[in-house]
Every structure is written in C-alpha cells, then in structure tokens.
Design a protein around this motif. Structure first.
Motif, PDB file in Angstrom:
ATOM      1  N   ARG A 117       0.825  -1.214   0.000  1.00 54.70           N
ATOM      2  CA  ARG A 117       0.000   0.000   0.000  1.00 54.70           C
ATOM      3  C   ARG A 117       0.858   1.262   0.000  1.00 54.70           C
ATOM      4  O   ARG A 117       0.454   2.296  -0.551  1.00 54.70           O
ATOM      5  N   GLU A 118       2.027   1.200   0.629  1.00 51.92           N
ATOM      6  CA  GLU A 118       2.914   2.361   0.671  1.00 51.92           C
ATOM      7  C   GLU A 118       3.782   2.473  -0.578  1.00 51.92           C
ATOM      8  O   GLU A 118       4.580   3.402  -0.702  1.00 51.92           O
ATOM      9  N   GLY A 119       3.651   1.532  -1.499  1.00 54.32           N
ATOM     10  CA  GLY A 119       4.413   1.574  -2.727  1.00 54.32           C
ATOM     11  C   GLY A 119       5.859   1.137  -2.587  1.00 54.32           C
ATOM     12  O   GLY A 119       6.678   1.365  -3.476  1.00 54.32           O
ATOM     13  N   ARG A 120       6.160   0.461  -1.506  1.00 55.42           N
ATOM     14  CA  ARG A 120       7.549   0.017  -1.290  1.00 55.42           C
ATOM     15  C   ARG A 120       7.840  -1.304  -2.008  1.00 55.42           C
ATOM     16  O   ARG A 120       8.991  -1.687  -2.158  1.00 55.42           O
ATOM     17  N   VAL A 121       6.791  -2.019  -2.419  1.00 53.56           N
ATOM     18  CA  VAL A 121       6.926  -3.223  -3.245  1.00 53.56           C
ATOM     19  C   VAL A 121       5.798  -3.213  -4.269  1.00 53.56           C
ATOM     20  O   VAL A 121       4.770  -2.560  -4.065  1.00 53.56           O
ATOM     21  N   ARG A 122       5.998  -3.960  -5.350  1.00 55.72           N
ATOM     22  CA  ARG A 122       4.927  -4.027  -6.349  1.00 55.72           C
ATOM     23  C   ARG A 122       4.121  -5.314  -6.255  1.00 55.72           C
ATOM     24  O   ARG A 122       3.009  -5.384  -6.778  1.00 55.72           O
ATOM     25  N   VAL A 123       4.694  -6.348  -5.591  1.00 56.89           N
ATOM     26  CA  VAL A 123       3.955  -7.593  -5.416  1.00 56.89           C
ATOM     27  C   VAL A 123       4.191  -8.143  -4.013  1.00 56.89           C
ATOM     28  O   VAL A 123       5.225  -7.871  -3.390  1.00 56.89           O
ATOM     29  N   ILE A 124       3.228  -8.922  -3.540  1.00 58.80           N
ATOM     30  CA  ILE A 124       3.351  -9.644  -2.279  1.00 58.80           C
ATOM     31  C   ILE A 124       3.345 -11.130  -2.605  1.00 58.80           C
ATOM     32  O   ILE A 124       2.451 -11.611  -3.314  1.00 58.80           O
ATOM     33  N   VAL A 125       4.327 -11.839  -2.095  1.00 62.39           N
ATOM     34  CA  VAL A 125       4.399 -13.291  -2.288  1.00 62.39           C
ATOM     35  C   VAL A 125       4.053 -13.962  -0.973  1.00 62.39           C
ATOM     36  O   VAL A 125       4.797 -13.846   0.010  1.00 62.39           O
ATOM     37  N   PHE A 126       2.924 -14.635  -0.923  1.00 60.40           N
ATOM     38  CA  PHE A 126       2.520 -15.360   0.280  1.00 60.40           C
ATOM     39  C   PHE A 126       3.031 -16.793   0.175  1.00 60.40           C
ATOM     40  O   PHE A 126       2.739 -17.497  -0.798  1.00 60.40           O
ATOM     41  N   SER A 127       3.794 -17.210   1.164  1.00 59.87           N
ATOM     42  CA  SER A 127       4.430 -18.529   1.133  1.00 59.87           C
ATOM     43  C   SER A 127       3.930 -19.384   2.290  1.00 59.87           C
ATOM     44  O   SER A 127       4.002 -18.986   3.445  1.00 59.87           O
ATOM     45  N   GLY A 128       3.428 -20.579   1.970  1.00 61.15           N
ATOM     46  CA  GLY A 128       3.019 -21.485   3.029  1.00 61.15           C
ATOM     47  C   GLY A 128       1.925 -22.430   2.607  1.00 61.15           C
ATOM     48  O   GLY A 128       0.908 -22.011   2.047  1.00 61.15           O
TER      49      GLY A 128
END
Length: 257
Positions: A117-128
């Motif tokens: 949301r803060e623009g510090r990454v472009r994708v989130i990788v959820f692992s598990g």
C-alpha cells in the motif's frame, strides 16, 4: 526439509519443551519418593523453580531478545520489488475460504500488505502450505491472499507459493519462483524471533533477502515489577524461543542454513 529433518526438529522440540521436561521430572520424583524422599523433594523443587523462572518476564526476555535483535528493520525509505510473507499466522483449523482466522502473528500478513500500500513493493508473495497433519491439503498462502484481497490488494499484485510446510521449504520453493519472474531484491517478512533461521534458509537457497522483522514480543523489554511474576503467557513465550533455538540447531546440523 525432508521427513527425517522435519521429524527430528519436532521430536527435539517436544523433549526440550519446558512443560514436557517439567512433567518428566515430576514423574521421576513420584517414582522415587518412597526410596529416595530427599531426591524426590529436590526434583520437585527443581521442576517448580525451572518452570517459575521460564514464566518470569526477565528470563523469557533473555531468551527471546537475541533472536529479535539479530536483524533490525530496514529504513522507511528502503524499497524492493517484492515482499515475501511467510506462513505461520493462519489458524487453519478454524478458517474457511471466506473467513480467515489469524493468530497473534497476524502482523506479518498486515505488514506485507502495508508495504504494498505504501508503494515500497509491487507484489506480495505469500508462502506457506500446511504443517498440520490433519489438514494436509490446506494452504496458508491462499488464506493470507484472501485477507489481502479483502484489504484492497489486486490479484495481479499477489503471488502464491502454497506448497511449503517448513521455513526450509519456504526458501526452497519460493526462491525459484522469484528467480523465474525476475525478482532479485525482496523483503523477507516474518516474526522477529523467527528471522535468523528464515534468513539462513533463504541465503542457503542462494537469495539475499532484506530482513523485515515484525511481531516483536520483548523488544523493547517490559517494565514494572509485575513482569517478574511467573505467568502462563510468559512461559509460552519462553517455549517459543526454545523451539526456535532447537529449530535453528537442527537446520544447521542438517545443512538447511
């Protein structure tokens, strides 16, 4: 992590669990009471003193703090291509496809979303995947993604790695996924206490993550005299720390870090 390493870590954690060890000492004390009453009383005292000490805030803090302080959180201006969020926050037993129940470690999911949301990454990788033998087909990654979508993260900003059962498998399965999609610079988001082992696993897999620890439990340390009074919640925290030290040792011995 192979079946032998997985079983070894679980077995050692059980044997070194304070409650298991304390109960074992009490059983020995009961068994020798008639023949060795003095030894029996000594064992009862040691069991009580040990559990009481581990349930005391300052003692638990001494166990947890070295793990939490191993990697500081990066500066607010730091950017990366992705945030890899490790599992361990979802209550698989009580979650459904549209109602996800989170543990106290929910901060790792929320911080991963905040980074996006803060623009510090472009994708989130959820692992598990699932470390629950009663729910082998469940996937923490998919359930964490449900939370992210409910909080406004679009599908094209969510990647899933739903196979892993352990931190070692998180690294083994996630690093190739990142490489395949051209990701080199990424935040590794997990509980501060777990970060040393997680970083070790990802480095072993050939990656160079940016540690982003969350869910601090004793940093900064508590205040006031009440933290000296033994409590069940503090004993549980000490148990988590012992489990983490055992896990790190097993991973080191078996070459996972």
């Amino acid at each position: 992590m192979d079946a032998m390493g997985f079983s070894l870590a679980k077995t050692l954690s059980l044997l070194l669990d304070p409650l298991t060890a304390g109960l074992g000492v009490l059983l020995v004390a009961w068994a020798v009471f008639r023949r060795r009453p003095r030894l029996s009383r000594t064992l009862v005292f040691l069991a009580g003193a040990g559990l009481g000490a581990l349930g005391s805030g300052p003692v638990a803090e001494r166990l947890v703090a070295p793990l939490e302080r191993a990697y500081p959180r990066p500066a607010a201006r730091t950017r990366a291509e992705a945030a890899v969020v490790l599992g361990g926050a979802v209550d698989l037993q009580h979650s459904t496809a549209d109602r996800v129940e989170l543990y106290h470690r929910a901060e790792r999911v929320l911080e991963g979303i905040r980074l996006w949301r803060e623009g510090r990454v472009r994708v989130i990788v959820f692992s598990g995947g699932s470390g629950d033998p009663d729910l082998p087909d469940a996937s923490e990654a998919e359930l964490m993604a449900v939370v992210a979508r409910q909080m406004g993260v679009p599908d094209d900003a969510i990647w899933l790695q739903p196979r892993s059962r352990t931190t070692a498998e998180d690294a083994a399965y996630t690093v190739p996924l990142l490489r395949k999609r051209g990701i080199r610079r990424f935040f590794l988001v997990t509980t501060a206490m777990d970060m040393p082992r997680a970083v070790g696993c990802f480095r072993k897999a050939g990656a160079d993550p940016i540690p982003f620890p969350v869910d601090y439990r004793v940093t900064p340390p508590g205040r006031g005299w009440r933290r000296w009074v033994p409590q069940v919640s503090t004993l549980a925290l000490a148990r988590e720390a012992i489990h983490e030290y055992v896990g790190y040792a097993v991973y080191w011995v078996t070459g996972r870090i």
